[in-house]
Scaffold this motif. Structure first.
Motif, PDB file in Angstrom:
ATOM      1  N   LEU A  29      38.456  29.771 -58.006  1.00  0.00           N
ATOM      2  CA  LEU A  29      39.557  29.571 -57.725  1.00  0.00           C
ATOM      3  C   LEU A  29      39.798  30.497 -56.104  1.00  0.00           C
ATOM      4  N   LYS A  30      39.218  30.228 -54.985  1.00  0.00           N
ATOM      5  CA  LYS A  30      39.736  31.911 -53.856  1.00  0.00           C
ATOM      6  C   LYS A  30      40.158  31.884 -53.022  1.00  0.00           C
ATOM      7  N   CYS A  31      41.919  32.348 -53.153  1.00  0.00           N
ATOM      8  CA  CYS A  31      43.108  32.320 -52.842  1.00  0.00           C
ATOM      9  C   CYS A  31      42.897  32.684 -51.686  1.00  0.00           C
ATOM     10  N   GLU A  32      43.123  31.751 -50.288  1.00  0.00           N
ATOM     11  CA  GLU A  32      43.764  31.938 -48.915  1.00  0.00           C
ATOM     12  C   GLU A  32      44.898  31.646 -48.483  1.00  0.00           C
ATOM     13  N   GLY A  33      46.126  32.047 -49.734  1.00  0.00           N
ATOM     14  CA  GLY A  33      47.061  31.740 -49.106  1.00  0.00           C
ATOM     15  C   GLY A  33      48.463  32.919 -48.650  1.00  0.00           C
ATOM     16  N   PHE A  34      47.113  33.979 -49.360  1.00  0.00           N
ATOM     17  CA  PHE A  34      48.392  35.221 -49.089  1.00  0.00           C
ATOM     18  C   PHE A  34      48.403  36.235 -48.239  1.00  0.00           C
ATOM     19  N   ASN A  35      48.258  35.691 -46.674  1.00  0.00           N
ATOM     20  CA  ASN A  35      48.886  36.099 -45.552  1.00  0.00           C
ATOM     21  C   ASN A  35      50.070  35.819 -45.306  1.00  0.00           C
ATOM     22  N   PHE A  36      50.441  36.131 -43.426  1.00  0.00           N
ATOM     23  CA  PHE A  36      51.774  35.865 -43.578  1.00  0.00           C
ATOM     24  C   PHE A  36      51.332  34.338 -42.957  1.00  0.00           C
ATOM     25  N   ALA A  37      50.570  33.431 -42.410  1.00  0.00           N
ATOM     26  CA  ALA A  37      50.660  32.143 -41.959  1.00  0.00           C
ATOM     27  C   ALA A  37      50.730  31.715 -43.391  1.00  0.00           C
ATOM     28  N   GLY A  38      50.070  32.279 -44.254  1.00  0.00           N
ATOM     29  CA  GLY A  38      49.962  31.692 -45.540  1.00  0.00           C
ATOM     30  C   GLY A  38      49.122  30.764 -45.689  1.00  0.00           C
ATOM     31  N   SER A  39      48.064  30.344 -45.019  1.00  0.00           N
ATOM     32  CA  SER A  39      46.947  29.907 -45.386  1.00  0.00           C
ATOM     33  C   SER A  39      46.016  30.194 -44.987  1.00  0.00           C
TER      34      SER A  39
END
Length: 338
Positions: A29-39
């Motif tokens: 599962l590639k996690c794309e939520g780890f940035n300042f916008a959360g997604s």
């Protein structure tokens, strides 16, 4: 050590969760939520704003406006705050309260559509409102994520190559279908790759994206009430449709192992596991894209009353804990009987 001066400059692009120990099927599962916008919407928002700037569409008087179920609204709010633009997010009553509060905390405005269009649903009503705003005042600039080629290009340039670097033997990629920007960008990239990759789109029951019957959808993110203009089905090998109770069950199952993901991720994981369970005797290298994390869904899919009110007994009650529940005294400070 990363050092940044604008929030959109950071995005964790190499984090994957191996789900085999949780679901019994091999899936990364590639996690794309780890940035300042959360997604994952940060990528599309950045690409669309920068393209509009290159094309001379944005001035100091411009007001960005976009229809969004939530995540793109947060991403655009963050970029608008960083770059000094004004932004108005047009959403609807299904948008999570925490998402709306995040957009407002970033200095942007939110307009909530409360009544769906009789034919095209909430999405149609949102788009109609955006068009009316643009017709009333030429300061409004609609990026239009539903037709903007930069939406898909963000994932052609960034998301798909990142997956290819980590999984050179990739066999199948599962992508949730909303505007289909992520889906089409990744599908076009892997169509040109050195080996065939099966592209499986994951949609919500009640969505009309792939010709299904329209129905009630209460979890924002995936699915549409009108066919996305960006979609080219010739790039899609299979489609899996997931009912919302199954989305909730997948989210709760992940949470019971310490991973709190958003509704779109629960839908993608549920659809991927269903598809993989039907591939008897085949060992596949499979990746699914997780668009966001779950903090913005604590009042909805992780809230028992919300789930029970909407779905009743079919609403995806979480599985029991493997090691039993922690005993809690009925009254704080009460003594056990002698």
């Amino acid at each position: 050590m990363p050092v940044i001066s604008v929030p959109q400059a950071f995005n964790e692009d190499e984090l994957y969760v191996d789900l085999e120990g949780i679901f019994g099927q091999s899936l990364f599962l590639k996690c794309e939520g780890f940035n300042f916008a959360g997604s994952i919407k940060l990528k599309a928002a950045t690409e669309m704003v920068e393209a509009a700037e290159r094309d001379g569409l944005l001035t100091e008087d411009s007001v960005l406006v976009e229809s969004s179920s939530g995540n793109l609204g947060v991403a655009l709010s963050m970029i608008a705050a960083s770059k000094g633009y004004r932004f108005l997010c047009v959403t609807d009553s299904r948008c999570n309260l925490s998402t709306r509060m995040m957009i407002e905390a970033l200095g942007s405005q939110v307009h909530i559509i409360t009544e769906p269009d009789p034919v095209s649903g909430f999405l149609g009503a949102r788009i109609d409102h955006v068009r009316a705003l643009c017709a009333s005042d030429d300061r409004y600039v609609w990026l239009n994520q539903y037709t903007n080629p930069s939406n898909g290009m963000a994932h052609y340039r960034r998301t798909a190559p990142a997956i290819a670097r980590q999984f050179p033997d990739l066999d199948v990629l599962f992508v949730g279908a909303g505007t289909t920007g992520t889906l089409m960008g990744c599908a076009r990239y892997f169509r040109q790759w050195h080996r065939p990759v099966r592209i499986v789109a994951v949609d919500s029951v009640g969505s009309v994206t792939f010709g299904g019957a329209p129905g009630r959808r209460m979890i924002p993110g995936l699915g549409t009430s009108r066919r996305p203009p960006l979609l080219d089905e010739s790039y899609v090998d299979d489609v899996v449709c997931v009912a919302e109770p199954d989305t909730i069950r997948a989210c709760h199952r992940l949470a019971r192992r310490g991973f709190v993901f958003g509704g779109s991720t629960g839908t993608v994981v549920s659809g991927a596991m269903d598809w993989l369970s039907r591939q008897e005797g085949r060992e596949l290298t499979a990746v699914a894209i997780a668009p966001d994390l779950g903090e913005r869904y604590l009042e909805t899919i992780y809230q028992t009353n919300w789930v029970q009110d909407l779905y009743g007994g079919a609403g995806g009650a979480p599985p029991p804990r493997e090691r039993g529940a922690v005993p809690v005294p009925a009254t704080a400070g009460a003594r056990a009987p002698a």
